[in-house]
Motif scaffolding. Sequence first.
Motif, PDB file in Angstrom:
ATOM      1  N   LEU A 114       4.939 -10.434  29.370  1.00  0.00           N
ATOM      2  CA  LEU A 114       4.565 -11.356  30.455  1.00  0.00           C
ATOM      3  C   LEU A 114       5.433 -12.470  30.542  1.00  0.00           C
ATOM      4  N   ASP A 115       6.056 -13.081  31.638  1.00  0.00           N
ATOM      5  CA  ASP A 115       6.943 -14.169  31.446  1.00  0.00           C
ATOM      6  C   ASP A 115       5.924 -15.196  32.032  1.00  0.00           C
ATOM      7  N   GLU A 116       6.332 -16.626  31.494  1.00  0.00           N
ATOM      8  CA  GLU A 116       5.331 -17.458  31.854  1.00  0.00           C
ATOM      9  C   GLU A 116       5.418 -17.933  33.401  1.00  0.00           C
ATOM     10  N   GLU A 117       6.287 -17.788  33.892  1.00  0.00           N
ATOM     11  CA  GLU A 117       6.365 -18.182  35.319  1.00  0.00           C
ATOM     12  C   GLU A 117       5.898 -16.779  36.161  1.00  0.00           C
ATOM     13  N   GLY A 118       5.478 -15.700  35.438  1.00  0.00           N
ATOM     14  CA  GLY A 118       4.908 -14.573  36.180  1.00  0.00           C
ATOM     15  C   GLY A 118       5.889 -13.217  36.054  1.00  0.00           C
ATOM     16  N   SER A 119       5.215 -12.284  36.196  1.00  0.00           N
ATOM     17  CA  SER A 119       5.821 -10.816  36.435  1.00  0.00           C
ATOM     18  C   SER A 119       5.059 -10.060  37.228  1.00  0.00           C
ATOM     19  N   ARG A 120       6.062  -9.180  37.888  1.00  0.00           N
ATOM     20  CA  ARG A 120       5.538  -8.015  38.799  1.00  0.00           C
ATOM     21  C   ARG A 120       4.894  -6.889  37.816  1.00  0.00           C
ATOM     22  N   ALA A 121       3.788  -6.461  38.295  1.00  0.00           N
ATOM     23  CA  ALA A 121       3.162  -5.229  37.567  1.00  0.00           C
ATOM     24  C   ALA A 121       4.209  -4.149  37.523  1.00  0.00           C
ATOM     25  N   THR A 122       5.295  -3.888  38.235  1.00  0.00           N
ATOM     26  CA  THR A 122       6.228  -2.756  38.439  1.00  0.00           C
ATOM     27  C   THR A 122       6.933  -3.219  37.079  1.00  0.00           C
ATOM     28  N   GLU A 123       7.523  -4.413  36.892  1.00  0.00           N
ATOM     29  CA  GLU A 123       8.430  -4.723  35.758  1.00  0.00           C
ATOM     30  C   GLU A 123       7.568  -4.708  34.380  1.00  0.00           C
ATOM     31  N   LEU A 124       6.266  -4.875  34.543  1.00  0.00           N
ATOM     32  CA  LEU A 124       5.543  -4.765  33.069  1.00  0.00           C
ATOM     33  C   LEU A 124       5.269  -3.425  32.962  1.00  0.00           C
ATOM     34  N   GLY A 143      -4.073 -17.955  28.788  1.00  0.00           N
ATOM     35  CA  GLY A 143      -3.121 -16.881  28.704  1.00  0.00           C
ATOM     36  C   GLY A 143      -1.794 -17.443  28.021  1.00  0.00           C
ATOM     37  N   CYS A 144      -1.435 -18.627  28.268  1.00  0.00           N
ATOM     38  CA  CYS A 144      -0.212 -19.505  27.633  1.00  0.00           C
ATOM     39  C   CYS A 144      -0.636 -19.608  26.389  1.00  0.00           C
ATOM     40  N   ASP A 145      -1.787 -20.191  26.130  1.00  0.00           N
ATOM     41  CA  ASP A 145      -1.993 -20.415  24.585  1.00  0.00           C
ATOM     42  C   ASP A 145      -2.066 -18.993  23.731  1.00  0.00           C
ATOM     43  N   PHE A 146      -2.436 -17.974  24.343  1.00  0.00           N
ATOM     44  CA  PHE A 146      -2.272 -16.820  23.657  1.00  0.00           C
ATOM     45  C   PHE A 146      -0.914 -16.404  23.295  1.00  0.00           C
ATOM     46  N   LEU A 147      -0.044 -16.617  24.454  1.00  0.00           N
ATOM     47  CA  LEU A 147       1.344 -16.176  24.342  1.00  0.00           C
ATOM     48  C   LEU A 147       1.953 -17.089  23.215  1.00  0.00           C
ATOM     49  N   ALA A 148       1.993 -18.264  22.989  1.00  0.00           N
ATOM     50  CA  ALA A 148       2.065 -19.106  22.081  1.00  0.00           C
ATOM     51  C   ALA A 148       1.976 -18.661  20.869  1.00  0.00           C
ATOM     52  N   ARG A 149       0.395 -18.803  20.654  1.00  0.00           N
ATOM     53  CA  ARG A 149      -0.255 -18.456  19.260  1.00  0.00           C
ATOM     54  C   ARG A 149       0.561 -16.999  18.813  1.00  0.00           C
ATOM     55  N   SER A 150       0.486 -16.186  19.756  1.00  0.00           N
ATOM     56  CA  SER A 150       1.151 -14.736  19.200  1.00  0.00           C
ATOM     57  C   SER A 150       2.451 -14.672  18.803  1.00  0.00           C
ATOM     58  N   ASP A 151       3.344 -15.472  19.469  1.00  0.00           N
ATOM     59  CA  ASP A 151       4.648 -15.810  19.083  1.00  0.00           C
ATOM     60  C   ASP A 151       4.819 -16.128  17.815  1.00  0.00           C
ATOM     61  N   ALA A 152       3.890 -17.064  17.533  1.00  0.00           N
ATOM     62  CA  ALA A 152       4.107 -17.944  16.108  1.00  0.00           C
ATOM     63  C   ALA A 152       3.487 -16.843  15.051  1.00  0.00           C
ATOM     64  N   VAL A 153       2.213 -16.372  15.502  1.00  0.00           N
ATOM     65  CA  VAL A 153       1.924 -15.208  14.328  1.00  0.00           C
ATOM     66  C   VAL A 153       3.021 -14.189  14.018  1.00  0.00           C
ATOM     67  N   LEU A 154       3.512 -13.635  15.196  1.00  0.00           N
ATOM     68  CA  LEU A 154       4.592 -12.626  14.850  1.00  0.00           C
ATOM     69  C   LEU A 154       5.750 -13.209  14.142  1.00  0.00           C
ATOM     70  N   ALA A 155       6.200 -14.527  14.342  1.00  0.00           N
ATOM     71  CA  ALA A 155       7.416 -15.084  13.641  1.00  0.00           C
ATOM     72  C   ALA A 155       7.127 -15.409  12.438  1.00  0.00           C
ATOM     73  N   GLU A 156       5.950 -15.854  12.001  1.00  0.00           N
ATOM     74  CA  GLU A 156       5.360 -15.838  10.628  1.00  0.00           C
ATOM     75  C   GLU A 156       5.436 -14.443   9.994  1.00  0.00           C
ATOM     76  N   MET A 157       4.741 -13.351  10.654  1.00  0.00           N
ATOM     77  CA  MET A 157       4.940 -12.134   9.799  1.00  0.00           C
ATOM     78  C   MET A 157       6.307 -11.582   9.612  1.00  0.00           C
ATOM     79  N   GLU A 158       7.099 -11.986  10.495  1.00  0.00           N
ATOM     80  CA  GLU A 158       8.608 -11.259  10.259  1.00  0.00           C
ATOM     81  C   GLU A 158       9.112 -12.265   9.190  1.00  0.00           C
ATOM     82  N   ALA A 159       8.841 -13.465   9.246  1.00  0.00           N
ATOM     83  CA  ALA A 159       9.474 -14.371   8.156  1.00  0.00           C
ATOM     84  C   ALA A 159       8.920 -13.637   6.833  1.00  0.00           C
TER      85      ALA A 159
END
Length: 164
Positions: free
Chosen positions: A51-61, A105-121
């Motif tokens: 999901l993009d922050e500006e929104g995404s179409r269901a077909t794209e998802l 939703g934006c809070d979730f996206l930011a937090r998930s990006d941070a958690v995944l970056a931490e896991m990858e690191a």
Amino acid sequence: MRRSRRQREQPDLGILSSRTLFALQRELFAKLGEQGHPRLRPRHGAVLAYLDEEGSRATELAAQSGQHKQVIGTLVDELVELGYVERRPDPADRRAKLIVPTEKGCDFLARSDAVLAEMEAGHARAVGEQAYAEFKRVFKLVAERQTSQPASRAARLSPARPDL
């Protein structure tokens, strides 16, 4: 050698991929639950991961996640009910709808990006930065090759038809 032993000692790509995915999802969603998002489940990742922050179409998802549009629609309904996304008219085509993350939703996206970056690191530290970068490069090539196979494309394009 018994199959179960062989898969423990010399796991194939499917076993390695599924073990990695399921363990990653358990850790990710447990941490995100602790950070204020306890009602989301791994299945919601089919929408939220792309999901993009500006929104995404269901077909794209659907195309990006490899899920059918109907599955994405059901997941979007759940995410709307949970307060993570909303449907808005697409300014480029008023007949189409965009799936747009809410503040939650934006809070979730930011937090998930941070958690995944931490896991990858953590993985990079454990195996070495260069080895991890090479692993990701090769795994991406394998994933691209696998998802471009004719059987994979056919499965994504048409649902299974037990009556055929």
